[in-house]
Design a protein around this motif. Structure first.
Motif, PDB file in Angstrom:
ATOM      1  N   MET A   1       6.259  -1.851   2.986  1.00 49.41           N
ATOM      2  CA  MET A   1       5.626  -1.948   1.677  1.00 49.41           C
ATOM      3  C   MET A   1       6.689  -2.175   0.611  1.00 49.41           C
ATOM      4  O   MET A   1       7.697  -1.478   0.597  1.00 49.41           O
ATOM      5  CB  MET A   1       4.906  -0.646   1.339  1.00 49.41           C
ATOM      6  N   PRO A   2       6.454  -3.105  -0.311  1.00 50.72           N
ATOM      7  CA  PRO A   2       7.394  -3.299  -1.412  1.00 50.72           C
ATOM      8  C   PRO A   2       7.427  -2.053  -2.293  1.00 50.72           C
ATOM      9  O   PRO A   2       6.404  -1.445  -2.566  1.00 50.72           O
ATOM     10  CB  PRO A   2       6.807  -4.484  -2.188  1.00 50.72           C
ATOM     11  N   ARG A   3       8.621  -1.670  -2.714  1.00 52.02           N
ATOM     12  CA  ARG A   3       8.768  -0.448  -3.511  1.00 52.02           C
ATOM     13  C   ARG A   3       8.590  -0.692  -5.005  1.00 52.02           C
ATOM     14  O   ARG A   3       8.197   0.185  -5.724  1.00 52.02           O
ATOM     15  CB  ARG A   3      10.118   0.173  -3.247  1.00 52.02           C
ATOM     16  N   SER A   4       8.930  -1.873  -5.481  1.00 49.45           N
ATOM     17  CA  SER A   4       8.835  -2.111  -6.921  1.00 49.45           C
ATOM     18  C   SER A   4       7.809  -3.201  -7.206  1.00 49.45           C
ATOM     19  O   SER A   4       7.458  -3.989  -6.329  1.00 49.45           O
ATOM     20  CB  SER A   4      10.199  -2.551  -7.469  1.00 49.45           C
ATOM     21  N   GLY A   5       7.373  -3.226  -8.466  1.00 55.77           N
ATOM     22  CA  GLY A   5       6.435  -4.269  -8.866  1.00 55.77           C
ATOM     23  C   GLY A   5       7.043  -5.650  -8.739  1.00 55.77           C
ATOM     24  O   GLY A   5       6.384  -6.593  -8.309  1.00 55.77           O
ATOM     25  N   ALA A   6       8.318  -5.774  -9.092  1.00 57.03           N
ATOM     26  CA  ALA A   6       8.989  -7.079  -8.994  1.00 57.03           C
ATOM     27  C   ALA A   6       9.084  -7.531  -7.546  1.00 57.03           C
ATOM     28  O   ALA A   6       8.893  -8.709  -7.236  1.00 57.03           O
ATOM     29  CB  ALA A   6      10.370  -7.002  -9.631  1.00 57.03           C
TER      30      ALA A   6
ATOM     31  N   ALA B   1       1.891 -10.348   2.518  1.00 52.03           N
ATOM     32  CA  ALA B   1       2.923  -9.718   1.683  1.00 52.03           C
ATOM     33  C   ALA B   1       3.059  -8.213   1.930  1.00 52.03           C
ATOM     34  O   ALA B   1       3.973  -7.579   1.413  1.00 52.03           O
ATOM     35  CB  ALA B   1       2.615  -9.963   0.202  1.00 52.03           C
ATOM     36  N   GLY B   2       2.132  -7.659   2.711  1.00 54.82           N
ATOM     37  CA  GLY B   2       2.203  -6.227   3.009  1.00 54.82           C
ATOM     38  C   GLY B   2       1.660  -5.338   1.906  1.00 54.82           C
ATOM     39  O   GLY B   2       2.086  -4.183   1.773  1.00 54.82           O
ATOM     40  N   VAL B   3       0.723  -5.869   1.110  1.00 53.21           N
ATOM     41  CA  VAL B   3       0.092  -5.093   0.043  1.00 53.21           C
ATOM     42  C   VAL B   3      -1.419  -5.272   0.153  1.00 53.21           C
ATOM     43  O   VAL B   3      -1.911  -6.073   0.945  1.00 53.21           O
ATOM     44  CB  VAL B   3       0.582  -5.537  -1.367  1.00 53.21           C
ATOM     45  N   ASN B   4      -2.166  -4.536  -0.657  1.00 53.81           N
ATOM     46  CA  ASN B   4      -3.616  -4.731  -0.629  1.00 53.81           C
ATOM     47  C   ASN B   4      -4.021  -5.772  -1.679  1.00 53.81           C
ATOM     48  O   ASN B   4      -3.228  -6.147  -2.544  1.00 53.81           O
ATOM     49  CB  ASN B   4      -4.367  -3.401  -0.794  1.00 53.81           C
ATOM     50  N   GLU B   5      -5.260  -6.207  -1.583  1.00 58.49           N
ATOM     51  CA  GLU B   5      -5.742  -7.268  -2.478  1.00 58.49           C
ATOM     52  C   GLU B   5      -5.759  -6.825  -3.940  1.00 58.49           C
ATOM     53  O   GLU B   5      -5.529  -7.624  -4.837  1.00 58.49           O
ATOM     54  CB  GLU B   5      -7.133  -7.737  -2.037  1.00 58.49           C
ATOM     55  N   ARG B   6      -5.998  -5.549  -4.170  1.00 57.25           N
ATOM     56  CA  ARG B   6      -5.955  -5.038  -5.543  1.00 57.25           C
ATOM     57  C   ARG B   6      -4.574  -5.235  -6.157  1.00 57.25           C
ATOM     58  O   ARG B   6      -4.443  -5.552  -7.333  1.00 57.25           O
ATOM     59  CB  ARG B   6      -6.339  -3.562  -5.560  1.00 57.25           C
TER      60      ARG B   6
END
Length: 193
Positions: free
Chosen positions: A1-6, A37-42
């Motif tokens: 999971m990405p740790r930062s918003g960037a 990308a390993g994140v959710n759609e939200r």
């Protein structure tokens, strides 16, 4: 999971680009981009309003660079010279991001919805460049014409840079602006016969 918003934003952009190249823009969903990308759609929608915008994220930085460069141009420069300086500064953004810029342009070229978005973004950037010229005292009619001509030269230079990476974007920009100036130069008469 990405740790930062960037980091999440960067991964979403890369995932979208990969999927658009593999499957095509129309066949790719935001859910698939988020999953890659390993994140959710939200999370996708926290960063981008739609799946087109994921490829146009740098517009604000490009606009700011153009406007600032025109504002900071030395006094006495002609409008096209101010724009050349501005597009050189903006071009550094593209050069710094070449691994993303090159395939991005290829995806846009084959996708009508993305070409439409690119035209809208180009019009917005052209308007910003014209307004910046007007702030420098260039009459509005000339500012608009210079901004459109400058954008056309920038676009041509960027494509030439993608096609011929052996030269810098700056070199391609210089050539495109020289060509633009040559279009209005007097044509020498030739002897017939």
């Amino acid at each position: 999971m990405p740790r930062s918003g960037a980091e999440a934003r960067r991964r979403l952009q890369q995932a979208a680009l990969e999927l658009y190249r593999e499957r095509g823009f129309d066949q790719t969903t935001t859910a698939e981009i988020a999953a890659r990308a390993g994140v959710n759609e939200r999370t996708f929608f926290r960063h981008f309003p739609d799946k087109r915008e994921v490829l146009f994220d740098g517009e604000a930085a490009l606009r700011a660079a153009l406007v600032q460069a025109v504002a900071e141009a030395p006094d006495g420069l002609q409008p096209l010279d101010m724009l050349l300086r501005a597009f050189r500064k903006a071009g550094r953004i593209l050069e710094d991001n070449r691994p993303f810029s090159e395939p991005r342009l290829a995806v846009i070229a084959v996708t009508p919805a993305l070409r439409e978005r690119e035209l809208a973004k180009a019009a917005s950037l052209t308007d910003a460049a014209a307004e910046a010229l007007e702030q420098r005292g260039v009459p509005d009619r000339l500012a608009g014409l210079a901004a459109q001509a400058g954008w056309a030269a920038f676009h041509q230079a960027a494509q030439a840079w993608i096609d011929d990476p052996s030269q810098s974007l700056d070199a391609h920009l210089s050539r495109a602006f020289d060509d633009l100036r040559a279009l209005s130069a007097p044509v020498p008469l030739t002897k017939e016969g």
